[in-house]
Design an enzyme around this catalytic site. Structure first.
Site, mmCIF file in Angstrom:
data_model
loop_
_atom_site.group_PDB
_atom_site.id
_atom_site.type_symbol
_atom_site.label_atom_id
_atom_site.label_comp_id
_atom_site.label_asym_id
_atom_site.label_seq_id
_atom_site.Cartn_x
_atom_site.Cartn_y
_atom_site.Cartn_z
ATOM 1 C CD GLU A 154 -2.772 -1.257 2.453
ATOM 2 O OE1 GLU A 154 -3.947 -1.563 2.293
ATOM 3 O OE2 GLU A 154 -2.279 -1.047 3.584
HETATM 4 C C1 TNX Z 1 -4.417 -4.115 4.900
HETATM 5 S S1 TNX Z 1 -2.726 -6.415 4.638
HETATM 6 C C2 TNX Z 1 -3.154 -3.821 5.351
HETATM 7 C C3 TNX Z 1 -2.976 -3.371 6.732
HETATM 8 C C4 TNX Z 1 -4.284 -3.239 7.456
HETATM 9 C C5 TNX Z 1 -5.139 -4.432 7.114
HETATM 10 C C6 TNX Z 1 -6.421 -4.510 7.881
HETATM 11 C C7 TNX Z 1 -1.691 -5.357 4.368
HETATM 12 C C8 TNX Z 1 -0.479 -5.836 3.784
HETATM 13 N N1 TNX Z 1 -2.006 -4.092 4.649
HETATM 14 O O1 TNX Z 1 -2.266 -2.156 6.749
HETATM 15 O O2 TNX Z 1 -4.031 -3.212 8.825
HETATM 16 O O3 TNX Z 1 -5.444 -4.376 5.743
HETATM 17 O O4 TNX Z 1 -7.071 -5.720 7.644
#
Ligand code: TNX
Length: 514
Positions: A325
């Site tokens: 992300e």
């Molecule tokens: C996605 S999973 C994210 C996290 C959040 C999570 C909540 C991932 C690699 N990144 O930053 O905490 O969703 O479910």
């Protein structure tokens, strides 16, 4: 050949009609081969724990630590051969271990005692976890109980399907202290999970001491989602976690998320920001809006220092660098950043792991992708596997234990949908992504993000009863893990143990609780 002697769909029932967890047929995770017999062994005050080589002593001490409080027996550890007047529990590293794979064990119970054999201490430890479940639930008590300490008779041959079985814990969104992490490690060990992935850094907090960059913990650690007081692990505390995990044959994998999810670092050091100003403290739950400043030299000095210090503190072979992300960056910038960061991990003698987006940066082959997608259609991930990358499987639809059970669950999130208990079990780590072969799969890993998970009791509520299901997918043969209607009885039979342990589990109406 050994066989279960029971058809699919029938957990062995006790006289009151509910499955009895201390029967060999009802173990979680279910072993490779089981043959039960009537020749039970009953522990007495004269039972001894027998070892013949120093390497088994550590596991013997652990076993004694499990059994002494509830039985009140002395259970001395003796150097064999010695059986004692009422028999023994014998732990031995067997040299003729050809039939037992690494991490596997054989366990035999007859009226003279219990024998556990393995080629490595990790296998003895797995056998001890099995033995624990063959005793009555009261064995889990931490005070003396009056019970008949009978171990069900029979023979087991067992080894894991996947050598890697993991569980992740987000200590950044809410911080969990050393004692909570130790309890978490104990739950992993109880279900034969052997890797703990700690998500140590994010926008809301930096949780690990780094000598060269003291503001990370002086300024970046004192908050969490919702504005609580946060916290961090000193180097000594981190070492204590690593050591405790080692004593349970669990490898710690530290994650330093980069270049996104770095708000706490950006709040601690002005120079890491492109505009040269410290970022505001973040107590919210937005994702994807932070990044290290890729145009600054100091950014690379920072990550090199952090990677080398964390590598130095970590005896295990892996270092996770996140990579999820990073929404503020172009693909090209992200890829350029990763082509600097990944070699730094390798340079420190560690194998890099990243969330599966990292595979898009065309990293060196030893880089592991952790799949957290929601669809079997993931051609980029399949292509990376084809090129030789290994994968850890954490599909958010099944293995994200921060997802709510259903619309009424107060804790957790729902962006990947609800995950009722059967869903966490009804998937195959090697069959999830189209076009990926089992040979590319290291194993499954549960994830527990902590946006609204604040206490050990919250952790337990999300973990139980789903975590033992995923743990079984990681350990047990594929052919024995494809039937929820069979598994649900074995899972239900664990509840009396959790009651004694004081686990705050979710009493899902889909599980036939005793
Ligand atoms: C996605 S999973 C994210 C996290 C959040 C999570 C909540 C991932 C690699 N990144 O930053 O905490 O969703 O479910």
């Amino acid at each position: 050949a050994l066989s279960t002697g029971l058809g699919v769909g029938m957990a062995k029932q006790s006289s009151n009609g509910t499955a009895d967890s201390s029967e060999m047929e009802n173990l979680v995770p279910t072993p490779v081969d089981v043959k039960s017999s009537k020749a039970d062994y009953t522990l007495t005050e004269n039972t001894v724990i027998e070892v013949r080589d120093g390497e088994a002593t550590e596991v013997a001490e652990y076993l004694a630590g499990l059994l002494r409080p509830s039985t009140g027996y002395e259970l001395p550890i003796v150097e064999g051969p010695s059986t004692g007047p009422d028999g023994s529990i014998s732990l031995r590293l067997a040299s003729d271990s050809s039939a037992i794979q690494s991490q596997g064990y054989r366990l035999q119970v007859n009226s003279d005692g219990v024998q556990i054999r393995a080629s490595e201490p990790a296998g003895l430890f797995a056998g001890v976890q099995t033995l624990r479940q063959l005793l009555p639930p009261a064995i889990e008590a931490d005070t003396e109980q009056s019970a008949e300490w009978t171990v069900s008779g029979g023979r087991i041959r067992d080894y894991p399907r996947f050598t890697y079985r993991g569980a992740h814990l987000d200590v950044a969104r809410h911080f969990f202290g050393v004692e909570t992490v130790k309890q978490y490690i104990d739950y992993l060990a109880q279900y034969k999970v052997n890797h703990l992935h700690l998500h140590l850094t994010d926008d809301q907090g930096w949780r690990i001491e780094i000598d060269g960059w003291p503001n990370l913990t002086d300024e970046g650690a004192d908050s969490e989602v919702g504005g609580g007081s946060g916290g961090y692990y000193t180097k000594e505390e981190y070492a204590e976690i690593v050591q405790y995990a080692q004593s349970r044959f669990v490898t710690v994998i530290p994650e330093i998320d980069m270049p996104g999810h770095t708000g706490a670092a950006l709040e601690s050091y002005a120079e890491l920001n492109c505009d040269g100003e410290k970022r505001q403290e973040d107590t919210g739950t937005n994702v994807g809006d932070t990044s290290l400043c890729l145009d600054k030299e100091v950014t690379y000095e920072f990550i090199e220092d952090v990677i080398s210090e964390v590598a130095e503190m970590t005896p295990g072979p892996y270092l996770h660098i996140g990579g999820d992300e990073a929404h503020t960056l172009s693909d090209e910038d992200y890829n350029d950043f990763m082509s600097c960061a990944i070699p730094m991990v390798i340079e420190q003698g560690k194998r890099p792991i990243g969330w599966h987006q990292i595979l898009g940066a065309d990293p060196p082959e030893q880089t592991i992708g952790q799949f957290w997608g929601t669809s079997s259609d993931a051609p980029e991930v399949a292509a990376a596997a084809e090129e030789g990358h290994e994968l850890i499987m954490s599909p958010a639809t099944d293995a994200y234990l921060d997802m709510k059970y259903n619309e009424d669950t107060e804790l957790g999130l729902d962006w990947a949908g609800y995950t009722p208990v059967p869903d966490a079990y009804d998937w195959d780590p090697a069959g999830y992504i189209d076009g990926v072969d089992e040979s590319s799969i290291m194993g499954p890993e549960t994830a527990l993000w902590s946006e609204n998970i604040r206490t050990l009791s919250d952790i337990e509520f999300m973990l139980f009863p789903r975590f033992p299901g995923v743990a079984e997918l990681g350990w047990s043969p594929e052919a024995k893990t494809d039937d929820w209607d069979e598994f649900k009885h074995r899972l239900a039979a664990q509840a009396p143990r959790w009651n004694v342990q004081g686990v705050n589990y979710y009493q899902s109406p889909q599980v036939p609780w005793p």
